[in-house]
Motif scaffolding. Structure first.
Motif, PDB file in Angstrom:
ATOM      1  N   PRO A 178      55.556 133.231  -3.258  1.00  0.00           N
ATOM      2  CA  PRO A 178      54.935 131.911  -3.412  1.00  0.00           C
ATOM      3  C   PRO A 178      55.630 130.852  -2.559  1.00  0.00           C
ATOM      4  O   PRO A 178      56.353 129.982  -3.041  1.00  0.00           O
ATOM      5  CB  PRO A 178      55.087 131.623  -4.907  1.00  0.00           C
ATOM      6  CG  PRO A 178      56.260 132.419  -5.334  1.00  0.00           C
ATOM      7  CD  PRO A 178      56.285 133.643  -4.467  1.00  0.00           C
ATOM      8  N   VAL A 179      55.393 130.945  -1.238  1.00  0.00           N
ATOM      9  CA  VAL A 179      55.957 129.997  -0.286  1.00  0.00           C
ATOM     10  C   VAL A 179      54.792 129.349   0.460  1.00  0.00           C
ATOM     11  O   VAL A 179      53.859 130.035   0.886  1.00  0.00           O
ATOM     12  CB  VAL A 179      56.898 130.694   0.712  1.00  0.00           C
ATOM     13  CG1 VAL A 179      57.341 129.730   1.810  1.00  0.00           C
ATOM     14  CG2 VAL A 179      58.107 131.264  -0.011  1.00  0.00           C
ATOM     15  N   GLY A 180      54.847 128.038   0.610  1.00  0.00           N
ATOM     16  CA  GLY A 180      53.770 127.327   1.274  1.00  0.00           C
ATOM     17  C   GLY A 180      52.825 126.711   0.260  1.00  0.00           C
ATOM     18  O   GLY A 180      52.712 127.160  -0.877  1.00  0.00           O
ATOM     19  N   VAL A 181      52.161 125.661   0.705  1.00  0.00           N
ATOM     20  CA  VAL A 181      51.321 124.879  -0.198  1.00  0.00           C
ATOM     21  C   VAL A 181      50.236 125.730  -0.841  1.00  0.00           C
ATOM     22  O   VAL A 181      50.028 125.683  -2.071  1.00  0.00           O
ATOM     23  CB  VAL A 181      50.687 123.690   0.565  1.00  0.00           C
ATOM     24  CG1 VAL A 181      49.660 122.979  -0.297  1.00  0.00           C
ATOM     25  CG2 VAL A 181      51.776 122.710   1.008  1.00  0.00           C
ATOM     26  N   ALA A 182      49.536 126.538  -0.054  1.00  0.00           N
ATOM     27  CA  ALA A 182      48.406 127.310  -0.597  1.00  0.00           C
ATOM     28  C   ALA A 182      48.853 128.275  -1.685  1.00  0.00           C
ATOM     29  O   ALA A 182      48.220 128.364  -2.744  1.00  0.00           O
ATOM     30  CB  ALA A 182      47.703 128.059   0.538  1.00  0.00           C
ATOM     31  N   ARG A 183      49.928 128.989  -1.454  1.00  0.00           N
ATOM     32  CA  ARG A 183      50.377 129.980  -2.443  1.00  0.00           C
ATOM     33  C   ARG A 183      50.971 129.304  -3.673  1.00  0.00           C
ATOM     34  O   ARG A 183      50.829 129.806  -4.796  1.00  0.00           O
ATOM     35  CB  ARG A 183      51.381 130.935  -1.802  1.00  0.00           C
ATOM     36  CG  ARG A 183      50.728 131.881  -0.788  1.00  0.00           C
ATOM     37  CD  ARG A 183      51.759 132.760  -0.123  1.00  0.00           C
ATOM     38  NE  ARG A 183      51.152 133.550   0.941  1.00  0.00           N
ATOM     39  CZ  ARG A 183      51.831 134.193   1.876  1.00  0.00           C
ATOM     40  NH1 ARG A 183      53.170 134.133   1.862  1.00  0.00           N
ATOM     41  NH2 ARG A 183      51.220 134.889   2.805  1.00  0.00           N
ATOM     42  N   LEU A 184      51.645 128.191  -3.484  1.00  0.00           N
ATOM     43  CA  LEU A 184      52.174 127.471  -4.646  1.00  0.00           C
ATOM     44  C   LEU A 184      51.044 126.950  -5.517  1.00  0.00           C
ATOM     45  O   LEU A 184      51.142 126.968  -6.752  1.00  0.00           O
ATOM     46  CB  LEU A 184      53.072 126.325  -4.184  1.00  0.00           C
ATOM     47  CG  LEU A 184      54.448 126.730  -3.643  1.00  0.00           C
ATOM     48  CD1 LEU A 184      55.116 125.548  -2.956  1.00  0.00           C
ATOM     49  CD2 LEU A 184      55.342 127.278  -4.741  1.00  0.00           C
ATOM     50  N   LEU A 185      49.987 126.493  -4.899  1.00  0.00           N
ATOM     51  CA  LEU A 185      48.845 126.021  -5.680  1.00  0.00           C
ATOM     52  C   LEU A 185      48.180 127.157  -6.441  1.00  0.00           C
ATOM     53  O   LEU A 185      47.558 126.933  -7.485  1.00  0.00           O
ATOM     54  CB  LEU A 185      47.833 125.320  -4.765  1.00  0.00           C
ATOM     55  CG  LEU A 185      48.266 123.930  -4.271  1.00  0.00           C
ATOM     56  CD1 LEU A 185      47.303 123.416  -3.212  1.00  0.00           C
ATOM     57  CD2 LEU A 185      48.351 122.944  -5.431  1.00  0.00           C
ATOM     58  N   GLN A 186      48.310 128.388  -5.942  1.00  0.00           N
ATOM     59  CA  GLN A 186      47.786 129.538  -6.677  1.00  0.00           C
ATOM     60  C   GLN A 186      48.425 129.657  -8.063  1.00  0.00           C
ATOM     61  O   GLN A 186      47.780 130.069  -9.021  1.00  0.00           O
ATOM     62  CB  GLN A 186      48.065 130.839  -5.905  1.00  0.00           C
ATOM     63  CG  GLN A 186      47.085 131.154  -4.794  1.00  0.00           C
ATOM     64  CD  GLN A 186      47.391 132.529  -4.216  1.00  0.00           C
ATOM     65  OE1 GLN A 186      48.377 132.697  -3.492  1.00  0.00           O
ATOM     66  NE2 GLN A 186      46.571 133.506  -4.551  1.00  0.00           N
ATOM     67  N   LEU A 187      49.707 129.305  -8.146  1.00  0.00           N
ATOM     68  CA  LEU A 187      50.417 129.454  -9.417  1.00  0.00           C
ATOM     69  C   LEU A 187      49.823 128.570 -10.505  1.00  0.00           C
ATOM     70  O   LEU A 187      49.882 128.921 -11.691  1.00  0.00           O
ATOM     71  CB  LEU A 187      51.903 129.125  -9.233  1.00  0.00           C
ATOM     72  CG  LEU A 187      52.698 130.044  -8.308  1.00  0.00           C
ATOM     73  CD1 LEU A 187      54.124 129.548  -8.173  1.00  0.00           C
ATOM     74  CD2 LEU A 187      52.692 131.475  -8.827  1.00  0.00           C
ATOM     75  N   SER A 188      49.279 127.433 -10.116  1.00  0.00           N
ATOM     76  CA  SER A 188      48.729 126.520 -11.116  1.00  0.00           C
ATOM     77  C   SER A 188      47.200 126.532 -11.122  1.00  0.00           C
ATOM     78  O   SER A 188      46.580 125.649 -11.712  1.00  0.00           O
ATOM     79  CB  SER A 188      49.214 125.082 -10.857  1.00  0.00           C
ATOM     80  OG  SER A 188      48.786 124.634  -9.585  1.00  0.00           O
TER      81      SER A 188
END
Length: 590
Positions: free
Chosen positions: A573-583
C-alpha cells in the motif's frame, strides 16, 4: 539453524509482538533438550502462552516438562512483578505521606517503564545467582530486556541522595527509585548480557521492509550499549510453492523476496536464519519440532484448508464517522510493525479527498511518509517530527531551567538522566502538543502518538493540568491543556492498531489499559493486514485465515467499542491510489 550453533549459556529472543518469539524460544529449548542439554525456558512475556504451548500449567515456579526430558520452564508475570515492586516501594510511605502523594507515586509506577524494570528485577537472579540455576546448561529467555530497560538500569546510582537534597527532577525516578539497594546485582546482570561468551541475542523479525527497519534499529540500540553477540531470524516466510494459483500468495512471496534483497545494511553482517510460515497453530511438541524443520510439505497441504466465512466492518465505516465531525485530532497508537504509518496516511488521504483540511504528522524514525504517499493531494499537508532534534531541544531547555542553579555534580546527574529513553518520549510529546492545537480548525492525523507509558509519566501526579485547574478554580477562567485535549472524546479519537494474532491483540489490550489509566478512552480498534479479510485461495493462507477469526472475534466482543478490519493487499500500500484502497467501502472490489 545458525542461531543454535555452539549456543552460549544464555539465549535471548527479542522482537516486536507477533513475530514468533515464543514459538522460536520454545522450539529452540526443545531442540537443545532433546540433544541432551539441560535447559531452563523462561518467559518474561506479559502475554506468555508457554504453558499453553506445552499443554500444562507452569506459572512463576521452575516446572519440569514431563514430555521433554532435560527441559524445565518458568513464567515470570510482569504484571505480578510490577504489583510486588509497587508494594515494596509504596508500602513504607502509606500513612506517612499524604494520600494524594501516595496516589501520585502509584500512578508513576503503573506504566510500561516500571513493568519492564520489575520483570528485569525478577529474572536478574537467573543471570547472576549460580546456585539458583546450577542444574541447567542453557537458559532460554522468551522476550529479552529492551535497550530502553537496560539504559534505565545504567543510570547513576546516586539519585536517592540527589533527590533528598531537592536538586533533581528526573523523568524516570518513579520506576528507578527502588533500584539502589540492588544496583550491584543489576550491574552484574547487565555485564552478563553484554558478555558474548555467555549471552546471544536472537533478533526475530518478519520479511517486511518496515519490520526489518525496526529490527535494524533494535540491533544498533543494543549493540551501542554493549550487547554485541546477535543473530537474526526472519520468521514466517511464505514458501514459493504455496503461491501456485493464488495472486495474493504470489504477491506476498514477491514482496518478501524484495524485502530480503533490501536487508538494512546494519543487519547484513549478522548470522541470518529463515523460518518458513506454517499453516498450523504452534501448540504441542509435534508443532514445535516441525517449526525449525526445513520442510515445504506443509505449504501445499490442503488438509483442513477450507475457506472461512468472513464479515467485519471496513475502515471506511470509521472514516465516515471521523469525517462527520469536520475537524479534530485522530491518534493512531500501537506496537511497532502493525502498520500505523500506512493507516494514518490512508485515513488522512480519505479525509483530504473529501475536501477536508488535514495535517498528517509522524515521529516514527522509520516512517517515510513521502515515500508512502508518493504523490500530493490538495488540502493535505505532511510533516515529520524528528525525535533527535526534539530531544536535543528539550535537553537544552531543561538544563537551562532546572540545571541553572545546580552544582557540577547535580548538573552531571541531570545530564545523565536526560539521556534516558523517557526524555525522548516527553520531548516528542511536547512537539506533538504544538501541532495538536491545529485540531480545532482542521483534522490532525498523528502517526506514532504518545504511548500510555509516556502519558502516565507526563500526568503521573497531575502536575500540569491539575495545577492549572487549582490555580484557575473559582476565577471563571477557561483553560485547556494537551492532556485535557487527548482525554476529551469530542476533540480526540484514538485508534488502536493491531494484527489478527494472539500476541499483538494482547499487547493492544494492555496499551488500552495504559491509556485508560491516563484518562484516555480509545475510540476504535483497527485490525490491519488481515488474511481472512482478503479471502485467499492458497491452502496455507486459508488455514492461516481460519486461525485469525478467534482474534478478530476477541477484538469485536471483548476489547473494542467499535472496530474495523483492513485486508492484506496483494500490492504494497504505497502511493495515493493504493492507500485509498484501504479505506474503500466494502464490496467495491478491494
Amino acid at each position: 539453524m545458525r542461531f543454535l550453533d555452539q549456543p552460549p549459556r544464555f539465549l535471548f529472543f527479542t522482537g516486536k509482538g507477533g513475530v514468533g518469539k515464543t514459538s522460536l524460544a520454545c522450539a529452540s529449548a526443545v531442540t537443545l533438550a532433546e540433544a541432551g542439554r539441560r535447559v531452563l525456558l523462561v518467559s518474561t512475556d506479559p502475554a506468555s502462552n508457554v504453558g499453553q504451548v506445552f499443554g500444562l500449567a507452569i506459572g512463576n515456579r521452575i516446572t519440569a516438562i514431563p514430555a521433554v526430558p532435560n527441559l524445565s520452564a518458568l513464567e515470570i508475570d510482569p504484571q505480578d512483578a510490577a504489583r510486588a515492586y509497587r508494594d515494596r516501594l509504596v508500602g513504607p510511605v502509606r500513612g506517612v505521606l499524604p494520600d494524594a502523594v501516595v496516589k501520585g507515586i502509584e500512578e508513576q509506577l503503573s506504566g510500561a517503564c516500571a513493568t519492564e524494570i520489575a520483570a528485569f528485577d525478577e529474572f536478574t537472579a537467573l543471570l547472576t545467582d549460580a546456585g539458583l540455576t546450577a542444574g541447567f546448561e542453557h537458559i532460554v529467555f522468551d522476550t529479552a530486556p529492551t535497550g530502553h530497560t537496560i539504559r534505565l538500569l545504567q543510570l547513576p546510582g546516586a539519585w536517592s541522595g540527589f533527590l533528598e537534597t531537592g536538586k533533581g527532577d528526573a523523568s524516570c525516578l518513579g520506576p528507578l527509585a527502588g533500584l539502589e539497594k540492588q544496583r550491584s546485582q543489576y550491574q552484574a546482570a547487565v555485564a552478563a548480557l553484554a558478555d558474548p561468551q555467555r549471552t546471544r541475542l536472537v533478533l526475530v523479525a518478519r520479511a517486511q521492509r518496515a519490520a526489518l527497519r525496526e529490527v535494524a534499529r533494535t540491533h544498533e540500540e543494543l549493540a551501542a550499549i554493549g550487547l554485541s553477540r546477535q543473530s537474526l531470524v526472519i520468521n514466517g516466510i511464505l514458501p514459493s510453492c504455496a503461491a501456485q494459483g493464488d495472486a495474493l500468495a504470489a504477491a506476498i512471496v514477491r514482496r518478501e523476496a524484495e524485502a530480503l534483497a533490501g536487508l538494512p545494511v546494519a543487519l547484513r553482517a549478522l548470522p541470518v536464519d529463515k523460518v518458513a510460515l506454517k499453516p498450523f497453530n504452534l501448540v504441542g511438541l509435534d508443532a514445535l519440532r516441525r517449526l525449525l524443520a526445513d520442510d515445504d510439505a506443509d505449504a501445499a497441504d490442503d488438509d483442513g484448508a477450507e475457506a472461512c466465512a468472513f464479515d467485519a466492518p471496513a475502515l471506511s465505516s470509521l472514516v465516515d464517522a471521523i469525517a462527520a465531525d469536520g475537524h479534530g485530532l485522530v491518534m493512531l497508537v500501537g506496537k511497532g510493525g502493525v502498520g500505523k504509518t500506512t493507516l494514518a496516511a490512508a485515513i488522512a488521504l480519505a479525509l483530504a479527498r473529501r475536501g477536508l483540511p488535514v495535517h498528517l504528522t509522524t515521529s516514527d524514525p522509520a516512517a517515510h511518509l513521502a515515500e508512502t504517499l508518493d504523490g500530493a493531494v490538495d488540502t493535505l499537508t505532511v510533516s515529520r517530527i524528528d525525535p533527535r532534534e526534539e530531544t536535543e531541544r528539550y535537553r537544552r531547555q531543561v538544563l537551562a531551567s532546572k540545571g541553572a542553579g545546580l552544582d557540577a555534580e547535580g548538573r552531571a546527574l541531570l545530564e545523565e538522566d536526560l539521556r534516558s529513553p523517557c526524555t525522548e518520549e516527553i520531548a516528542v510529546f511536547q512537539a506533538f502538543s504544538r501541532i495538536i492545537r491545529e485540531a480545532g480548525r482542521k483534522f490532525v492525523v498523528m502517526d506514532t502518538a504518545p504511548t500510555g507509558h509516556t502519558l502516565l509519566l507526563l500526568d503521573a501526579t497531575g502536575a500540569y493540568h491539575r495545577e492549572v485547574s487549582r490555580q484557575m478554580g473559582g476565577k471563571g477562567l477557561h483553560f485547556s491543556t494537551p492532556m485535557m485535549q487527548l482525554q476529551d472524546p469530542e476533540q480526540t479519537k484514538t485508534l488502536i492498531v493491531t494484527l489478527a494474532e494472539t500476541t499483538p491483540v494482547l499487547e493492544a489490550a494492555r496499551l488500552q489499559e495504559d491509556l485508560r489509566r491516563a484518562g484516555i478512552e480509545p475510540w476504535a480498534w483497527v485490525v490491519n493486514n488481515s488474511v481472512a479479510a482478503s479471502r485467499p485461495r492458497a491452502p496455507l493462507l486459508r488455514r492461516r485465515a481460519a486461525n485469525e477469526l478467534a482474534e478478530i472475534d476477541a477484538v469485536a466482543t471483548r476489547h473494542a467499542r467499535r472496530y474495523a478490519v483492513v485486508p492484506l493487499l496483494d500490492e504494497e500500500p504505497v502511493g495515493v491510489a493504493r492507500l485509498l484502497q484501504l479505506s474503500a467501502p466494502a464490496g467495491t472490489g478491494v
